[in-house]
Structures are given as structure tokens and as C-alpha cells.
Motif scaffolding. Sequence first.
Motif, PDB file in Angstrom:
ATOM      1  N   GLY A  12       0.717  -1.235  -0.095  1.00  0.00           N
ATOM      2  CA  GLY A  12      -0.179   0.012   0.074  1.00  0.00           C
ATOM      3  C   GLY A  12       0.791   1.195   0.074  1.00  0.00           C
ATOM      4  N   LYS A  13       1.931   1.383   0.765  1.00  0.00           N
ATOM      5  CA  LYS A  13       2.967   2.496   0.660  1.00  0.00           C
ATOM      6  C   LYS A  13       3.578   2.625  -0.581  1.00  0.00           C
ATOM      7  N   ILE A  14       4.004   1.498  -1.124  1.00  0.00           N
ATOM      8  CA  ILE A  14       4.702   1.444  -2.371  1.00  0.00           C
ATOM      9  C   ILE A  14       3.630   2.389  -3.697  1.00  0.00           C
ATOM     10  N   ARG A  15       2.508   1.801  -3.510  1.00  0.00           N
ATOM     11  CA  ARG A  15       1.481   2.371  -4.251  1.00  0.00           C
ATOM     12  C   ARG A  15       1.437   3.883  -4.194  1.00  0.00           C
ATOM     13  N   GLU A  16       1.166   4.255  -3.024  1.00  0.00           N
ATOM     14  CA  GLU A  16       1.172   5.796  -2.673  1.00  0.00           C
ATOM     15  C   GLU A  16       2.353   6.362  -3.145  1.00  0.00           C
ATOM     16  N   ILE A  17       3.703   6.146  -2.954  1.00  0.00           N
ATOM     17  CA  ILE A  17       4.810   6.562  -3.285  1.00  0.00           C
ATOM     18  C   ILE A  17       5.071   6.701  -4.685  1.00  0.00           C
ATOM     19  N   ASN A  18       4.750   5.661  -5.478  1.00  0.00           N
ATOM     20  CA  ASN A  18       4.793   5.823  -7.042  1.00  0.00           C
ATOM     21  C   ASN A  18       3.845   6.846  -7.341  1.00  0.00           C
ATOM     22  N   GLU A  19       2.586   6.675  -6.980  1.00  0.00           N
ATOM     23  CA  GLU A  19       1.648   8.131  -7.316  1.00  0.00           C
ATOM     24  C   GLU A  19       2.428   9.338  -7.070  1.00  0.00           C
ATOM     25  N   ILE A  20       3.203   9.689  -5.940  1.00  0.00           N
ATOM     26  CA  ILE A  20       3.736  10.698  -5.796  1.00  0.00           C
ATOM     27  C   ILE A  20       4.870  11.054  -6.626  1.00  0.00           C
ATOM     28  N   ALA A 169      -8.702   8.178   5.320  1.00  0.00           N
ATOM     29  CA  ALA A 169      -9.123   7.225   4.773  1.00  0.00           C
ATOM     30  C   ALA A 169     -10.417   7.214   3.857  1.00  0.00           C
ATOM     31  N   GLU A 170     -11.085   8.399   3.901  1.00  0.00           N
ATOM     32  CA  GLU A 170     -12.233   8.942   3.196  1.00  0.00           C
ATOM     33  C   GLU A 170     -11.504   9.546   2.060  1.00  0.00           C
ATOM     34  N   MET A 171     -10.466   9.993   1.854  1.00  0.00           N
ATOM     35  CA  MET A 171     -10.002  11.008   0.890  1.00  0.00           C
ATOM     36  C   MET A 171      -9.545  10.171  -0.470  1.00  0.00           C
ATOM     37  N   PRO A 172      -9.791  10.710  -1.496  1.00  0.00           N
ATOM     38  CA  PRO A 172      -9.334  10.386  -2.868  1.00  0.00           C
ATOM     39  C   PRO A 172      -8.031  10.320  -2.703  1.00  0.00           C
ATOM     40  N   LEU A 173      -7.340   9.369  -3.374  1.00  0.00           N
ATOM     41  CA  LEU A 173      -5.794   9.146  -3.165  1.00  0.00           C
ATOM     42  C   LEU A 173      -4.905  10.432  -3.668  1.00  0.00           C
ATOM     43  N   GLU A 174      -5.258  10.947  -4.749  1.00  0.00           N
ATOM     44  CA  GLU A 174      -4.686  12.232  -5.235  1.00  0.00           C
ATOM     45  C   GLU A 174      -4.684  13.427  -4.014  1.00  0.00           C
ATOM     46  N   LEU A 175      -6.095  13.705  -3.421  1.00  0.00           N
ATOM     47  CA  LEU A 175      -5.928  14.506  -2.445  1.00  0.00           C
ATOM     48  C   LEU A 175      -5.162  14.013  -1.174  1.00  0.00           C
ATOM     49  N   LYS A 176      -5.210  13.003  -0.996  1.00  0.00           N
ATOM     50  CA  LYS A 176      -4.325  12.576   0.256  1.00  0.00           C
ATOM     51  C   LYS A 176      -3.028  12.436   0.209  1.00  0.00           C
ATOM     52  N   ASN A 177      -2.392  12.390  -1.095  1.00  0.00           N
ATOM     53  CA  ASN A 177      -1.212  12.324  -1.453  1.00  0.00           C
ATOM     54  C   ASN A 177      -0.619  14.053  -1.371  1.00  0.00           C
TER      55      ASN A 177
END
Length: 209
Positions: A12-20, A169-177
Motif C-alpha cells: 500500500g505504501k509503495i502504491r502511494e509513493i509511486n503515485e507521488i 481514509a475517506e479521501m481520494p488518493l490524489e487529495l491524500k497524497n
Amino acid sequence: MKRIIFATKNQGKIREINEIMKGSGFYVVPMEEAGIDLDVEEDGSTFEENAIKKAVEIMEASNSIVLADDSGLEVDHLDKAPGVYSARFAGVDTPYAVKNQMIMDKLADVHGEDRSARFVCVVAAAFPDGRVATTRGTIEGRIAYESKGDHGFGYDPIFYVPSHGCTTAEMPLELKNRLSHRGKALEAMKQILMEYAEGIFEDDDFGDQ
């Protein structure tokens, strides 16, 4: 794209990192994908100490640029606990649903701004030439009264951000990042990598992807 190792097994962390990391020219892979099987004891007293220790030890084992982070939840009413012990709070193998409920139970009689808390993240980069860089990011919020949201992981379902009226946890990934502690620390680290790592990558064992 250039690949670098991130000191984690958390997909899960890897997915967030690669989005950023999009647009940076870098692609992050977890340790096992790079052939590294190493457990680093996080015995530091600060987020910086833990992140640097992980990055340096795995860099020495791989001879590649390594990123590592240490992050946690600081709850003001609990004297900033669990802090650096966030992952080990109530036991490493304890599900986060249980950990989250324990924290909410501890704040059962606490209301409003007295439930203030923050996520903190420090990202460290260790380079084969011995150079180390760190960045820090934070996001302020409050502990929610109930767990909400299916996005994210860890303490996200109980971390309420008043300015957005929801938990992380309710935020879209783009906003959370964009808002998150890890997102801020990684954005700053991305700039460091883009400015200083180009020459070192010429000899990186991973090469181009």
C-alpha cells in the motif's frame, strides 16, 4: 525510468509513493523486488534516526540509492504517543482496526480540539557515496470518534482532517497524497533526487527500466 529501492514490504505504501513520484523519472520498488531480505531494528528515539538507519543499512547491503521512511501518529492528549512506536503500538501483529479502537477508547472522554493529533513522516535517502538527506512532512488533524473510510491504511480511518470534513481514509488518493505527511516529505525528497542523483544513477545496478 530509473528504479530505486524503498525500505518497505508494505505494498500500500509503495502504491502511494509511486503515485507521488509520477513525473520525476523515478520508479520505486520494494526491498524484496530488489532481492533484499533484511530486517532493520527501529530502535531510534526519533523519526529521523529510524529512517536514516533503515536507509543506510539497506544501501550498504545493495550498493544502491535507498529511500526509507519512519512515520507515526502523535496524539497530544497521550503525550504524543504512539509516536515512533506507532507501528509497534499494542504489538506489531495487532490489526490496525484494534489499534485504532484502543486509541479512540483512550480518548472516550476527550472532545473537540483536545483530540488534536498529527501524522509525521521523515524520509531519508542514503547514497552509495555516503551522502544522506532527510525531509519531513506533517499533517494536523484530530482523532475521530469512529473509524471511517476504506482508503489508505494504518491509522488513516481515525485521523480526521477538519478542513476537509473527513478522515484521510475517506479521501481520494490524489487529495491524500497532496495533503499527507508522507506526500509532503516525498515531494521534498523527489526534488532532492531530481537535483542530485542523476550522476550517481549512471552506475546503479538497476539501470534503466
